[in-house]
Write an enzyme that holds these catalytic residues in place. Structure first.
Site, short mmCIF file in Angstrom:
data_model
loop_
_atom_site.label_atom_id
_atom_site.label_comp_id
_atom_site.label_asym_id
_atom_site.label_seq_id
_atom_site.Cartn_x
_atom_site.Cartn_y
_atom_site.Cartn_z
N LYS A 157 -1.76 -5.02 9.72
CA LYS A 157 -0.70 -4.31 9.62
C LYS A 157 -0.01 -3.84 10.59
O LYS A 157 -0.44 -2.84 11.32
CB LYS A 157 -0.83 -3.47 8.30
N MET B 131 3.27 11.00 4.97
CA MET B 131 2.20 11.58 4.28
C MET B 131 1.01 11.73 4.95
O MET B 131 0.20 12.65 4.64
CB MET B 131 1.97 10.47 3.16
N GLY B 132 0.49 11.01 5.85
CA GLY B 132 -0.68 11.14 6.73
C GLY B 132 -1.76 10.83 5.99
O GLY B 132 -3.03 11.43 6.16
N PHE B 133 -1.83 9.63 5.55
CA PHE B 133 -3.23 9.02 4.80
C PHE B 133 -3.83 10.15 3.90
O PHE B 133 -4.99 10.25 3.89
CB PHE B 133 -4.11 8.60 5.89
N ALA C 272 0.75 -1.23 -0.05
CA ALA C 272 -0.13 0.07 -0.06
C ALA C 272 0.97 1.08 0.12
O ALA C 272 2.02 1.35 0.52
CB ALA C 272 -0.75 0.07 1.35
N SER D 166 1.01 2.96 11.00
CA SER D 166 1.42 4.21 10.31
C SER D 166 1.97 5.08 11.45
O SER D 166 1.31 5.45 12.25
CB SER D 166 0.54 4.77 9.47
N THR E 165 6.34 -5.61 7.95
CA THR E 165 5.94 -4.67 8.70
C THR E 165 5.51 -3.12 7.94
O THR E 165 6.08 -3.26 6.75
CB THR E 165 6.96 -4.41 9.71
N ASN E 166 5.08 -2.33 8.73
CA ASN E 166 5.18 -0.99 8.40
C ASN E 166 6.43 -0.17 8.23
O ASN E 166 7.33 -0.95 8.75
CB ASN E 166 3.84 -0.17 9.07
N ASN F 263 2.68 7.79 10.89
CA ASN F 263 2.25 9.42 10.46
C ASN F 263 0.77 9.99 10.73
O ASN F 263 0.26 11.11 10.43
CB ASN F 263 2.51 9.55 9.14
N THR F 264 -0.10 9.25 11.62
CA THR F 264 -1.47 9.71 11.98
C THR F 264 -1.36 9.62 13.56
O THR F 264 -1.04 8.63 14.07
CB THR F 264 -2.45 8.79 11.60
N GLY G 103 12.64 1.00 3.22
CA GLY G 103 13.72 0.64 2.26
C GLY G 103 14.84 -0.17 2.93
O GLY G 103 14.76 -0.66 3.96
N ASN H 170 8.94 9.18 4.83
CA ASN H 170 7.47 9.90 4.38
C ASN H 170 6.97 9.86 5.74
O ASN H 170 6.72 9.49 6.80
CB ASN H 170 6.84 8.82 3.29
#
Length: 370
Positions: free
Chosen positions: A226, A122-124, A71, A184, A254-255, A186-187, A277, A120
């Site tokens: 996830k 990004m925040g969904f 994703a 994530s 994993t994330n 980022n949230t 990465g 990143n």
């Protein structure tokens, strides 16, 4: 070779642009190319038809090969056809939330080129669940499609279950499997859902809704959880207990990580966000190994994190994964990464003398245990 010759020439030009800009540009160019008669057939000839047969069955689903796209690459399910034509065994779209949201302010994605990594935050960012479905349906399903769901940014953690149930209800009839993203970084507050009490309530609600939707739609759609790579042994054990108790269908491990392993010399390491990465590879593999020790093959694992070639993919499979996903490796190596990994895994199958990849991996796990 994992990197296509044309992509090796194109990548330095793309990497001169900001990460999000080059992402949009490559998909715009791909869209233009696909408007040409015969373009899709040409890509399938170059990629899909050159793949060795390497089928696997996981979660009650059959995959032409075990290599999927994670994703984040196709958040809004706009590019299913061209991505599937690169030979992926499955695609995971999203993360999508019940309502559209812009995500975090930019810049929010950074390439750490010397380390083949990305950070990143990004925040969904996505167009919302109903627009994603509108994008997805006309393209059909050239391969199994997973839809990754998350909670909206403005939904408090104590009401997160409502968001996940709403998203599950919306996507259920259109997904081959659903991925529940609680990891994530980022949230705000999202990772709190990995705590055992919160996790128990979420999984219980999702499994009850899954049973209701299965009856309504006349088919069972698996759900995968996830998880983050930044978990200690007790947290891994707790997640495994709840996954087994609630009979979840799979775990994605994993994330991205909030740690910065091996990046002391990298100025961009100070950027906030999740790291993916090459530096993530050992961490994610260790999480898979520990998770497999807890699950003992009773729940399949979809492994990702730092996969750049067939050796990395094989390492994840032997550690305990049943399928693997690429993301950052796809950005750095190009679309030929799928072909390179599948061919490399097919060579290992042939060398093992097994009848299929599952047998070959099981044999390698047994040898490692001894």
């Amino acid at each position: 070779m994992a990197s296509c010759a044309w992509y090796r020439l194109l990548r330095p030009l793309l990497f001169r642009l900001p990460a999000e800009t080059s992402h949009r540009l490559i998909f715009t160019l791909l869209g233009i190319f696909y408007r040409m008669p015969g373009a899709g057939a040409l890509v399938r000839t170059l990629f899909v038809r050159r793949l060795p047969a390497l089928p696997v069955s996981v979660m009650g689903l059959r995959f032409s090969n075990p290599v999927g796209l994670a994703a984040g690459m196709d958040k809004n399910a706009e590019h299913i056809r061209p991505l599937s034509d690169f030979g992926f065994g499955f695609l995971e779209v999203g993360t999508v939330t019940p309502r559209p949201q812009p995500g975090n302010p930019g810049p929010r994605m950074f390439r750490l080129t010397r380390h083949a990594a990305i950070i990143n935050r990004m925040g969904f960012n996505n167009v919302g669940v109903y627009r994603l479905i509108t994008n997805l349906v006309p393209q059909g399903k050239p391969c199994p499609i997973g839809i990754n769901i998350g909670k909206s940014r403005d939904t408090p953690v104590e009401r997160a279950v409502e968001d996940y149930l709403s998203a599950l209800q919306a996507v259920y009839g259109h997904a081959d499997y659903v991925a529940v993203n609680i990891s994530s970084p980022n949230t705000a507050g999202l990772r709190d859902l990995q705590n055992e009490e919160n996790l128990d309530a979420l999984l219980r609600a999702l499994k009850a809704e899954q049973a209701s939707l299965a009856e309504k739609h006349g088919r069972y759609v698996p759900i995968a959880l996830k998880i983050a790579p930044d978990l200690d042994d007790s947290q891994i054990a707790a997640i495994a207990r709840r996954v087994l108790e609630h009979r979840f269908d799979a775990v994605i491990a994993t994330n991205t990580t909030i740690t910065r392993p091996g990046l002391t010399d990298e100025p961009l390491a100070a950027q906030t966000g999740g790291l993916s990465g090459r530096p993530l590879k050992p961490l994610s593999t260790e999480i898979i190994r520990k998770l497999y020790a807890q699950l003992q093959g009773n729940v399949p694992i979809i492994g990702g994190g730092g996969i750049e070639n067939a050796d990395d993919a094989w390492e994840k499979l032997v550690a305990g994964a049943d399928l693997i996903q690429v993301y950052t490796g796809f950005i750095y190596e190009g679309p030929c990464i799928v072909q390179a990994i599948v061919r490399g895994l097919a060579e290992r199958l042939h060398a093992s003398g097994g009848n299929n990849l599952t047998e070959a991996v099981a044999h390698a796990r047994k040898q490692r245990a001894n």
